[in-house]
Scaffold this active site. Structure first.
Site, PDB file in Angstrom:
ATOM      1  N   GLY A 254       0.815  -1.211   0.000  1.00 39.87           N
ATOM      2  CA  GLY A 254       0.000   0.000   0.000  1.00 39.87           C
ATOM      3  C   GLY A 254       0.848   1.260   0.000  1.00 39.87           C
ATOM      4  N   ASP A 255       1.956   1.239   0.748  1.00 42.02           N
ATOM      5  CA  ASP A 255       2.860   2.385   0.749  1.00 42.02           C
ATOM      6  C   ASP A 255       3.500   2.567  -0.619  1.00 42.02           C
ATOM      7  OD1 ASP A 255       2.740   3.037   3.650  1.00 42.02           O
ATOM      8  OD2 ASP A 255       3.591   1.047   3.853  1.00 42.02           O
ATOM      9  N   CYS A 256       3.890   1.449  -1.254  1.00 38.96           N
ATOM     10  CA  CYS A 256       4.467   1.525  -2.591  1.00 38.96           C
ATOM     11  C   CYS A 256       3.462   2.098  -3.582  1.00 38.96           C
ATOM     12  CB  CYS A 256       4.930   0.138  -3.031  1.00 38.96           C
ATOM     13  SG  CYS A 256       5.653   0.094  -4.690  1.00 38.96           S
TER      14      CYS A 256
END
Length: 462
Positions: A254-256
């Protein structure tokens, strides 16, 4: 002068303790983990900032940090990657520890944390100078503490908001909000959108409702292996599918995704283009091992992107203890029998590689006039199937030489064979692999299809 991408949010420290569990404790029904490796890395907004900076762009992380050893570890890991505009944290950075056996999490332990203090001039100046702002909200108070600054920023620059169930809603005017499916369901329940249902229709209703409720230009609901659903407030959203299956650790995906979307917007992309780039980036990120990939932190040579390279894919899957499955054929006219066999083969292991006869090879095997479909088209059709992870081409009459280089754990064929009668079975067994036969749909064949097509053409009225 290009303005920096600014990531605002809660920095964390992630720790993985990896080992093997082969027995239970004598004093409790709990596995005993023999530890082989421990690894720490930045997490939360700090991970998003590090990922956004991978392509060399200027990234500033706005986050509160304390004075503990774990806070210093985050600073050290980010040094030389991103510039940190920090402000006080009353406490220490939160630490998330995963204990894993065989690459699979057994338990997660959370400790630490604190309350953000008052931001100083460096924080205000960093947000004001941003070309794009990414809010990586992990529900620990940073986004709430900086909300007035973020509301102002939304009027000046594209703002991407990655929300958290424990955090507040995005500020009005965000360019893109990126909840995952579970978060979107939770946020949309009070709005009556989706009615507790699952599936794409429910996700579409939630995306539209949240776009209107949050006054966001667009809401993108991430769907894991299915890709992402982009809504601008209408009931007919756009689905951006994942380019391939991604066997690997999804931690940090999700951060990526959010970092890649923010970077794309910084480059002038439209939201649709930004989401498409983000889906591809997150898929490759998971394929490489997620946030735990040592190459991400300069601790090993990076793996080639496995989506298009059968050998790199096989190496990556084997390195994680997975099972490499291969099958082969001409696949001249792909029909229901082929698809059924390929889907079954994919379920046998963790990736499926198709060994495909070249045009020269097909002609030698099938005779003049074959193949009916040229190699480039056959490659594209096979690569477009969700059950196929990679394709490798060979010129010989049999794929044996290719298999000896690929060394799959399982070799699968469909049809009227026995496993021992498969021509490649002996070669596969030589490196400890296994040959298998899968049932084929009766009455389906390329030859039969070609014959029917020729008959239909012959009797067509002129």
């Amino acid at each position: 002068m290009t303005r920096p991408l600014v990531v605002v949010g809660d920095a964390l420290l992630d720790r993985d303790i990896d080992g093997e569990a082969t027995r239970l404790s004598p004093d409790a029904p709990a596995p005993v983990v023999e530890v082989h490796r421990e690894h720490t890395r930045p997490g939360g907004a700090a991970l998003a900032a590090a990922l956004a900076a991978r392509d060399g762009r200027e990234v500033v992380l706005v986050t509160p940090l304390g004075g503990g050893a774990d806070d210093d570890e985050v600073r050290s890991r980010l040094r030389g990657r991103v510039r940190v505009a920090e402000f006080p944290l009353d406490g220490t950075v939160a630490v998330k520890t995963r204990i894993r056996a065989g690459g699979r999490p057994l338990v997660r332990i959370d400790r630490g944390g604190g309350a953000p203090g008052r931001p100083g001039d460096a924080v205000t100046e960093a947000i004001a100078a941003a070309g794009v702002v990414l809010v990586s909200d992990y529900g620990r108070g940073t986004a709430d503490a900086l909300r007035p600054l973020l509301e102002a920023a939304a009027h000046r620059a594209p703002l991407v908001w990655d929300p958290h169930p424990c955090g507040g809603p995005p500020v009005p005017g965000v360019r893109l909000a990126t909840p995952n499916a579970a978060e979107a369901r939770l946020f949309a329940e009070p709005l009556g959108a989706g009615d507790g249902a699952r599936g794409l229709r429910a996700a579409a209703e939630r995306g539209a409702a949240l776009s209107r409720h949050w006054r966001a230009a667009a809401v993108c609901i991430t769907l894991g292996e299915r890709g992402a659903l982009l809504s601008r407030g209408a009931e007919s959203p756009m689905l951006l599918p994942a380019p391939h299956r991604a066997p690997g650790d999804p931690c940090g995906a999700g951060d990526c995704f959010a970092a890649a979307a923010a970077a794309a917007l910084a480059d002038g992309a439209l939201p649709e283009e930004a989401v498409q780039r983000a889906v591809a980036a997150a898929t490759d990120f998971v394929s490489r091992g997620g946030a735990g990939d040592p190459a991400l932190w300069g601790e090993a040579d990076p793996l080639p992107v496995p989506a298009h390279d059968a050998f790199a894919l096989a190496d990556a899957v084997r390195s994680r203890g997975g099972t490499v499955v291969a099958t082969g054929g001409c696949f001249d006219l792909v029909h229901a029998g082929h698809v059924g066999m390929l889907e079954s083969a994919r379920r046998v292991g963790d990736c499926l590689i198709v060994c495909l006869n070249s045009d020269i090879s097909v002609t030698r095997l099938k005779g003049p006039g074959r193949p009916l479909t040229p190699l480039e088209d056959r490659l594209r059709v096979l690569a477009g199937l969700a059950c196929v992870d990679a394709v490798a081409v060979f010129d010989e009459d049999t794929p044996e030489a290719l298999l000896r280089k690929l060394r799959p754990d399982v070799w699968v064929k469909g049809g009227d064979y026995t496993a021992d009668a498969l021509p490649e079975a002996q070669a596969v067994r030589s490196w400890g692999g296994q040959a298998l036969v899968l049932p084929y749909l009766e009455g389906r064949s390329t030859t039969a299809l070609a014959r029917r097509a020729a008959t239909a053409a012959a009797v067509r009225p002129r």
